[in-house]
Design an enzyme around this catalytic site. Structure first.
Site, PDB file in Angstrom:
ATOM      1  N   TYR A 149      -0.996 -21.785 -38.445  1.00 39.26           N
ATOM      2  CA  TYR A 149      -0.889 -21.687 -36.989  1.00 39.26           C
ATOM      3  C   TYR A 149      -0.037 -20.474 -36.646  1.00 39.26           C
ATOM      4  CZ  TYR A 149       0.397 -22.815 -32.147  1.00 39.26           C
ATOM      5  OH  TYR A 149       0.611 -22.764 -30.792  1.00 39.26           O
ATOM      6  N   ASP A 244       4.085 -14.521 -41.144  1.00 37.53           N
ATOM      7  CA  ASP A 244       4.552 -15.256 -39.971  1.00 37.53           C
ATOM      8  C   ASP A 244       5.672 -16.184 -40.438  1.00 37.53           C
ATOM      9  OD1 ASP A 244       5.022 -16.907 -37.837  1.00 37.53           O
ATOM     10  OD2 ASP A 244       2.905 -17.260 -37.376  1.00 37.53           O
ATOM     11  N   LYS A 272      11.738 -19.719 -33.102  1.00 39.85           N
ATOM     12  CA  LYS A 272      12.467 -20.937 -33.462  1.00 39.85           C
ATOM     13  C   LYS A 272      13.942 -20.687 -33.808  1.00 39.85           C
ATOM     14  CE  LYS A 272       8.189 -23.316 -33.874  1.00 39.85           C
ATOM     15  NZ  LYS A 272       6.910 -23.097 -34.456  1.00 39.85           N
TER      16      LYS A 272
HETATM   17  C1  LIG Z   1       5.700 -22.379 -33.683  1.00 40.16           C
HETATM   18  C2  LIG Z   1       4.958 -21.310 -34.373  1.00 40.16           C
HETATM   19  C3  LIG Z   1       4.418 -20.209 -33.689  1.00 40.16           C
HETATM   20  C4  LIG Z   1       4.422 -20.118 -32.184  1.00 40.16           C
HETATM   21  O1  LIG Z   1       5.713 -20.071 -31.669  1.00 40.16           O
HETATM   22  P1  LIG Z   1       5.958 -20.520 -30.145  1.00 40.16           P
HETATM   23  O2  LIG Z   1       7.391 -20.213 -29.909  1.00 40.16           O
HETATM   24  O3  LIG Z   1       5.608 -21.972 -30.069  1.00 40.16           O
HETATM   25  O4  LIG Z   1       5.055 -19.693 -29.284  1.00 40.16           O
HETATM   26  C5  LIG Z   1       3.853 -19.191 -34.416  1.00 40.16           C
HETATM   27  N1  LIG Z   1       3.797 -19.245 -35.760  1.00 40.16           N
HETATM   28  C6  LIG Z   1       4.291 -20.285 -36.457  1.00 40.16           C
HETATM   29  C7  LIG Z   1       4.237 -20.274 -37.952  1.00 40.16           C
HETATM   30  C8  LIG Z   1       4.859 -21.363 -35.782  1.00 40.16           C
HETATM   31  O5  LIG Z   1       5.299 -22.420 -36.475  1.00 40.16           O
END
Ligand SMILES: *Cc1c(COP(=O)(O)O)cnc(C)c1O
Length: 430
Positions: A149, A244, A272
């Site tokens: 994701y 990511d 995060k």
């Molecule tokens: C949570 C998440 C996102 C998106 O971040 P948001 O702050 O919710 O937009 C992108 N990549 C990964 C791996 C994530 O866990």
């Protein structure tokens, strides 16, 4: 506590009101409990390892706001940092000392970073990193993996196409098929598919985007050779590798998963943890690659609240606790305690604990821990749903979806972990 005794009437009342004015009653879909059923708890306050709902029920929390709260809820040093920063003004739309300091710190910490740009969410970070890769290479095609994701930008809401077609199809209504066609999707853990793809499309590829430790479909730990091969193929074909690290960045250690696996991506994305519970994202890479960004280069990227001083201060306070107060060592020790207690509780009941530092996933699938999203069985999902509700009744909050991981924070104690393990064992063996 039995279900009868548990009061949830205020949550129900507020959630009903929310549904009258907000789609699904929420600001982000998974909060609506659709995959586990029932009415979401409305949370009034939280401190340390506990959240309290509007009916006054205290819950031992392993959701951690889905990843940011590595210090637990309302950590005193974060609260102090936020209030001191806010007293000086909450946003200026100009450079601030906080962002300079945070940028200096993280470029020293993470192996991929010489230059960094701050944004306001993980979605924005990944979206902007992909644009940077496209601008830098002059190529349009990107490659991602099913089971990862990357937030909700149009070109990333794409699922694997049918049959042998590697270009994707939209996984959300509202995403034009023409966008999805620029996103190829492969399965995880499949080196030969990756090699075949590079063979045919490598010269058109702007970037390969991956969660190097995929943690949004359970925790699908990848083989080192798979990631290493990907790094080599990218270099050989002039495509950029983007890790990511929105979940893993600054949670696993100073250098995130990149340092952990010893592979340096060309660009890395964060969110995060880096905001200490406030809305922050970031992406970065070498000075050369990042020089394509506006105002130095032709790739446009901007944000009214980017580098917000209050959020930057919260990020700095988080790093202080992790780096200078031994936070990462503490998290690892708690993780080992989890192995010792929750691991056997799951194994005795046909499950497996998958853990990476303070990130854990209770896989209730038969057999080995899955490495691809396709290996997660329906039966495991059903068992998780029952477990989720039973634990909630016992005052323990897990994520309301079998596909979500749990998070430890430095506010957790060994006894919290034992409490979780005992409850899991009791429920699953019943
Ligand atoms: C949570 C998440 C996102 C998106 O971040 P948001 O702050 O919710 O937009 C992108 N990549 C990964 C791996 C994530 O866990």
């Amino acid at each position: 506590m039995s279900t009868e005794e548990l009061k949830t009437s205020k949550s129900e009342e507020l959630y009903a009101r929310a549904c009258e004015v907000m789609p699904g009653g929420v600001s982000s879909p998974v909060r609506a409990y659709r995959s586990v059923g029932g009415t979401p708890r409305v949370i009034e306050s939280a401190r340390g390892a506990y959240v309290r709902d509007v009916d006054g029920n205290e819950l031992l929390d392993f959701v951690g706001s889905w990843g940011p709260l590595v210090l637990g809820h309302a950590h005193p040093s974060i609260l102090t940092a936020i209030s001191l920063a806010a007293e000086r003004g909450t946003t200026f739309g100009a450079p601030t000392p906080f962002e300079v300091e945070l940028a200096e710190r993280i470029t020293k910490m993470h192996p991929a970073l010489e230059r960094v740009r701050f944004v306001s969410s993980g979605t924005e970070a990944v979206m902007s990193a992909v644009r940077t890769a496209r601008g830098h290479t002059g190529r349009d095609l990107i490659l991602k993996f099913s089971g990862c994701y990357h937030g909700h930008a149009d070109h990333l809401l794409v699922a694997a196409g049918s049959g042998l077609a590697t270009f994707g199809t939209p996984s959300s209504a509202g995403v034009p098929a023409a966008f999805a066609e620029q996103t190829a999707v492969l399965g995880l853990d499949d080196t030969s598919a990756l090699e075949a793809f590079f063979e045919s499309r490598g010269k058109d590829l702007a970037c390969v985007l991956i969660e190097p430790a995929p943690a949004n479909n359970g925790l699908l730990l990848q083989r080192q050779e798979f990631l290493q091969g990907m790094r080599e193929l990218c270099t050989e074909h002039g495509a950029l590798l983007i890790f990511d690290e929105v979940i893993t960045g600054f949670r696993l250690g100073a250098g995130g998963f990149s340092e952990h696996c010893g592979i340096t991506p060309d660009l890395a994305t964060f969110g995060k943890v880096i905001g200490g519970g406030l809305p922050v994202g970031a992406f970065g890479g070498s000075a050369e690659i990042m020089s394509v960004l506006s105002p130095d280069g032709p790739v446009y990227q901007a944000g009214t609240l980017s580098g917000n001083p209050v959020a930057m201060a919260a990020g700095l306070a988080t790093l202080d606790q992790l780096e200078r107060a031994g936070g990462w060592a503490k998290l690892e020790a708690l993780g080992e305690h989890l192995d010792k207690h929750l691991g056997p509780a799951l194994e005795a009941n046909g499950g497996t604990l998958v853990r990476l530092g303070s990130i854990f996933w209770m896989s209730l699938n038969e057999g080995e821990a899955p490495r691809t999203a396709e290996c997660i069985a329906d039966r495991g999902v059903q068992r998780y749903t029952a477990l989720f509700h039973s634990l909630l009744e016992r005052g323990i909050a897990l994520a309301p979806s079998a596909y979500e991981v749990g998070f430890l924070s430095i506010a957790h104690t060994e006894s919290h972990i034992e409490q979780l393990a005992e409850a899991v064992n009791e429920v699953l063996s019943a």
